[in-house]
Design a protein around this motif. Structure first.
Motif, PDB file in Angstrom:
ATOM      1  N   GLU A 250       0.813  -1.217   0.000  1.00 11.65           N
ATOM      2  CA  GLU A 250       0.000   0.000   0.000  1.00 11.65           C
ATOM      3  C   GLU A 250       0.850   1.272   0.000  1.00 11.65           C
ATOM      4  O   GLU A 250       0.346   2.363  -0.274  1.00 11.65           O
ATOM      5  CB  GLU A 250      -0.915   0.014   1.223  1.00 11.65           C
ATOM      6  CG  GLU A 250      -0.170   0.074   2.550  1.00 11.65           C
ATOM      7  CD  GLU A 250      -1.082  -0.133   3.738  1.00 11.65           C
ATOM      8  OE1 GLU A 250      -1.230   0.818   4.529  1.00 11.65           O
ATOM      9  OE2 GLU A 250      -1.655  -1.235   3.849  1.00 11.65           O
ATOM     10  N   LEU A 251       2.135   1.138   0.312  1.00  7.75           N
ATOM     11  CA  LEU A 251       3.017   2.309   0.336  1.00  7.75           C
ATOM     12  C   LEU A 251       3.575   2.635  -1.043  1.00  7.75           C
ATOM     13  O   LEU A 251       4.154   3.699  -1.244  1.00  7.75           O
ATOM     14  CB  LEU A 251       4.184   2.077   1.303  1.00  7.75           C
ATOM     15  CG  LEU A 251       3.820   1.829   2.766  1.00  7.75           C
ATOM     16  CD1 LEU A 251       5.076   1.539   3.574  1.00  7.75           C
ATOM     17  CD2 LEU A 251       3.087   3.035   3.346  1.00  7.75           C
ATOM     18  N   PHE A 252       3.412   1.720  -1.975  1.00  8.14           N
ATOM     19  CA  PHE A 252       3.983   1.916  -3.304  1.00  8.14           C
ATOM     20  C   PHE A 252       2.929   2.395  -4.287  1.00  8.14           C
ATOM     21  O   PHE A 252       1.840   1.837  -4.385  1.00  8.14           O
ATOM     22  CB  PHE A 252       4.594   0.615  -3.834  1.00  8.14           C
ATOM     23  CG  PHE A 252       5.901   0.254  -3.187  1.00  8.14           C
ATOM     24  CD1 PHE A 252       7.086   0.812  -3.625  1.00  8.14           C
ATOM     25  CD2 PHE A 252       5.943  -0.640  -2.131  1.00  8.14           C
ATOM     26  CE1 PHE A 252       8.295   0.479  -3.037  1.00  8.14           C
ATOM     27  CE2 PHE A 252       7.144  -0.984  -1.533  1.00  8.14           C
ATOM     28  CZ  PHE A 252       8.323  -0.416  -1.990  1.00  8.14           C
ATOM     29  N   SER A 253       3.273   3.436  -5.010  1.00 11.71           N
ATOM     30  CA  SER A 253       2.471   3.890  -6.139  1.00 11.71           C
ATOM     31  C   SER A 253       3.433   4.278  -7.247  1.00 11.71           C
ATOM     32  O   SER A 253       4.615   4.522  -7.002  1.00 11.71           O
ATOM     33  CB  SER A 253       1.599   5.090  -5.743  1.00 11.71           C
ATOM     34  OG  SER A 253       2.415   6.163  -5.290  1.00 11.71           O
ATOM     35  N   TYR A 254       2.944   4.323  -8.456  1.00 11.46           N
ATOM     36  CA  TYR A 254       3.817   4.640  -9.581  1.00 11.46           C
ATOM     37  C   TYR A 254       3.904   6.149  -9.792  1.00 11.46           C
ATOM     38  O   TYR A 254       2.967   6.892  -9.501  1.00 11.46           O
ATOM     39  CB  TYR A 254       3.312   3.973 -10.861  1.00 11.46           C
ATOM     40  CG  TYR A 254       3.512   2.481 -10.869  1.00 11.46           C
ATOM     41  CD1 TYR A 254       4.781   1.938 -11.039  1.00 11.46           C
ATOM     42  CD2 TYR A 254       2.437   1.611 -10.702  1.00 11.46           C
ATOM     43  CE1 TYR A 254       4.975   0.570 -11.045  1.00 11.46           C
ATOM     44  CE2 TYR A 254       2.619   0.239 -10.707  1.00 11.46           C
ATOM     45  CZ  TYR A 254       3.890  -0.281 -10.879  1.00 11.46           C
ATOM     46  OH  TYR A 254       4.078  -1.636 -10.876  1.00 11.46           O
ATOM     47  N   GLN A 255       5.064   6.575 -10.290  1.00 12.26           N
ATOM     48  CA  GLN A 255       5.233   7.980 -10.628  1.00 12.26           C
ATOM     49  C   GLN A 255       4.275   8.346 -11.758  1.00 12.26           C
ATOM     50  O   GLN A 255       3.966   7.519 -12.620  1.00 12.26           O
ATOM     51  CB  GLN A 255       6.673   8.253 -11.075  1.00 12.26           C
ATOM     52  CG  GLN A 255       7.717   8.007 -10.003  1.00 12.26           C
ATOM     53  CD  GLN A 255       9.116   8.264 -10.517  1.00 12.26           C
ATOM     54  OE1 GLN A 255       9.345   9.180 -11.302  1.00 12.26           O
ATOM     55  NE2 GLN A 255      10.071   7.457 -10.075  1.00 12.26           N
ATOM     56  N   ALA A 256       3.831   9.572 -11.750  1.00 12.04           N
ATOM     57  CA  ALA A 256       2.900  10.038 -12.775  1.00 12.04           C
ATOM     58  C   ALA A 256       3.498   9.862 -14.164  1.00 12.04           C
ATOM     59  O   ALA A 256       4.599  10.339 -14.438  1.00 12.04           O
ATOM     60  CB  ALA A 256       2.560  11.506 -12.536  1.00 12.04           C
ATOM     61  N   GLY A 257       2.787   9.130 -15.003  1.00 15.38           N
ATOM     62  CA  GLY A 257       3.230   8.937 -16.372  1.00 15.38           C
ATOM     63  C   GLY A 257       4.323   7.904 -16.554  1.00 15.38           C
ATOM     64  O   GLY A 257       4.832   7.732 -17.656  1.00 15.38           O
ATOM     65  N   LYS A 258       4.700   7.192 -15.457  1.00 18.13           N
ATOM     66  CA  LYS A 258       5.769   6.196 -15.553  1.00 18.13           C
ATOM     67  C   LYS A 258       5.301   4.903 -14.890  1.00 18.13           C
ATOM     68  O   LYS A 258       5.371   4.752 -13.675  1.00 18.13           O
ATOM     69  CB  LYS A 258       7.046   6.699 -14.880  1.00 18.13           C
ATOM     70  CG  LYS A 258       7.655   7.915 -15.560  1.00 18.13           C
ATOM     71  CD  LYS A 258       8.957   8.330 -14.888  1.00 18.13           C
ATOM     72  CE  LYS A 258       9.575   9.525 -15.591  1.00 18.13           C
ATOM     73  NZ  LYS A 258      10.847   9.944 -14.956  1.00 18.13           N
ATOM     74  N   SER A 259       4.841   3.971 -15.694  1.00 17.09           N
ATOM     75  CA  SER A 259       4.273   2.738 -15.159  1.00 17.09           C
ATOM     76  C   SER A 259       5.329   1.766 -14.646  1.00 17.09           C
ATOM     77  O   SER A 259       4.996   0.750 -14.042  1.00 17.09           O
ATOM     78  CB  SER A 259       3.438   2.045 -16.240  1.00 17.09           C
ATOM     79  OG  SER A 259       4.242   1.734 -17.366  1.00 17.09           O
TER      80      SER A 259
END
Length: 388
Positions: A250-259
């Motif tokens: 849950e702490l990980f999300s992707y950078q905007a525009g970078k999958s």
């Protein structure tokens, strides 16, 4: 960290090259030398001296990474030198700023086209770098750098950061570099290098994190280097599960525009809020602000560690089946995996710990000279091994 050397502590060799460059500013100059010879130190000291002599001129100091940019800013503040713009080279190119004096570090990692553009934007250009440490596909070759800017070359020979012991290990990984032709200036007698075999990834990651934390000191952080972002995320997940019995997904999300790139802000905030002095450091994530007062551990990729150095360096996951570089990339650039591992191993000023959890280690480290190989025994008394 000992990235910055005060003016009074420069070596005679470094002083001579600074004077030589100052006396002939009509040419482009290239400060060269093997890992640990102080190329960045010379570039930064030269920038400071020239800014004092030409206070009304415009100055830009260009780095390849944000971490190096932040360190340079801190060093210049400490010396009370103002009026220098600090940018990554990509930001400089995007801004398209003409500048009187441009100082470009890690020149071996940019393309010939970008170097030519930087030259056109500069009235005076001084570059620094070592082509043996080139780690990007688009990087200019030595001949392309010379053809593009036709520089006067100044080759530093005294190795200040690496001990002779560590230099021999790095040389065995990448033999076609100039490390052993240099003169060792770091004479630390208590340098250690260990190659440790673990039973599984969790055991390896937990030991690495705990040992790195135990060895860190304020202003002398430890560093854990991994070849890929997916390995860093795996290590973070193991750490959080071990310390807090919490699933870190849950702490990980992707950078905007970078999958394919994680946004590490939540991870760093969680570790900070829970008093675990481990931070991911790269690009816009993390900084060195906590380092002077806390015993920090930094997680980085091999790429992001360029130009930095640490007392304690840990390089886990050097497994026999590990692709440091993807096979299709190696087809075009056969030595890239060697150069990347060379960069990683030469970040250490004192102690180097490499590890793996397969039956044999990666082929690049199977025959390292004078390195102690150890099979980790989880139930043994820590005092049984000198490095625990």
């Amino acid at each position: 960290m000992a990235w910055w050397i005060k003016k009074q502590n420069l070596s005679e060799e470094q002083r001579q090259y600074i004077l030589s460059i100052k006396n002939n500013l009509s040419h482009v100059h290239w400060v060269r030398g093997a890992a640990g010879t102080g190329k960045t130190t010379v570039l930064a000291a030269l920038t400071q001296e020239l800014k004092l002599e030409y206070p009304n001129a415009s100055f830009c100091y260009l780095t390849y990474t944000h971490a190096l940019k932040d360190l340079a800013i801190s060093a210049f503040k400490e010396e009370n030198v103002e009026g220098v713009h600090f940018l990554t080279h990509t930001k400089f190119l995007k801004n398209n700023w003409p500048c009187d004096f441009v100082f470009l570090d890690e020149v071996q990692d940019i393309s010939a086209e970008d170097l030519n553009t930087i030259k056109k934007l500069s009235t005076h250009l001084i570059i620094a770098g070592d082509c043996a440490q080139s780690i990007y596909e688009q990087s200019a070759t030595e001949s392309e750098i010379i053809k593009t800017v036709n520089p006067f070359q100044h080759v530093l020979m005294i190795i200040h950061r690496l001990t002779e012991f560590l230099a021999k290990i790095a040389f065995s990984i990448l033999p076609n570099n100039h490390l052993l032709s240099g003169k060792p200036g770091n004479t630390l007698a208590n340098t250690t290098a260990r190659l440790i075999q673990f039973e599984n990834q969790n055991q390896e990651f937990i030991w690495t994190a705990q040992e790195a934390l135990s060895r860190a000191r304020p202003d002398k952080p430890s560093c854990i280097l991994l070849s890929h972002h997916k390995d860093i995320s795996s290590l973070i997940q193991v750490i959080i599960q071990h310390f807090f019995s919490k699933n870190a997904d849950e702490l990980f999300s992707y950078q905007a525009g970078k999958s394919d790139r994680y946004d590490y802000r939540q991870v760093n905030a969680y570790l900070r809020d829970n008093n675990i002095n481990i931070r991911y450091l790269e690009n816009d994530f993390g900084d060195f602000n906590e380092m002077p007062s806390k015993p920090m551990v930094y997680l980085m990729t091999y790429h992001s560690s360029k130009g930095l150095d640490f007392e304690q360096v840990f390089i886990p996951q050097l497994n026999s089946n590990k692709d440091i570089v993807k096979s299709f990339v190696l087809e075009k650039n056969p030595d890239l995996d060697k150069r990347l591992l060379f960069v990683a191993t030469t970040r250490s000023r004192c102690n180097l710990f490499m590890s793996y959890h397969t039956s044999i280690p990666h082929k690049l480290i199977q025959n390292l000279p004078n390195i102690t190989q150890i099979k980790y025994q989880p139930n043994q008394d820590d005092e049984d091994e000198e490095f625990f």
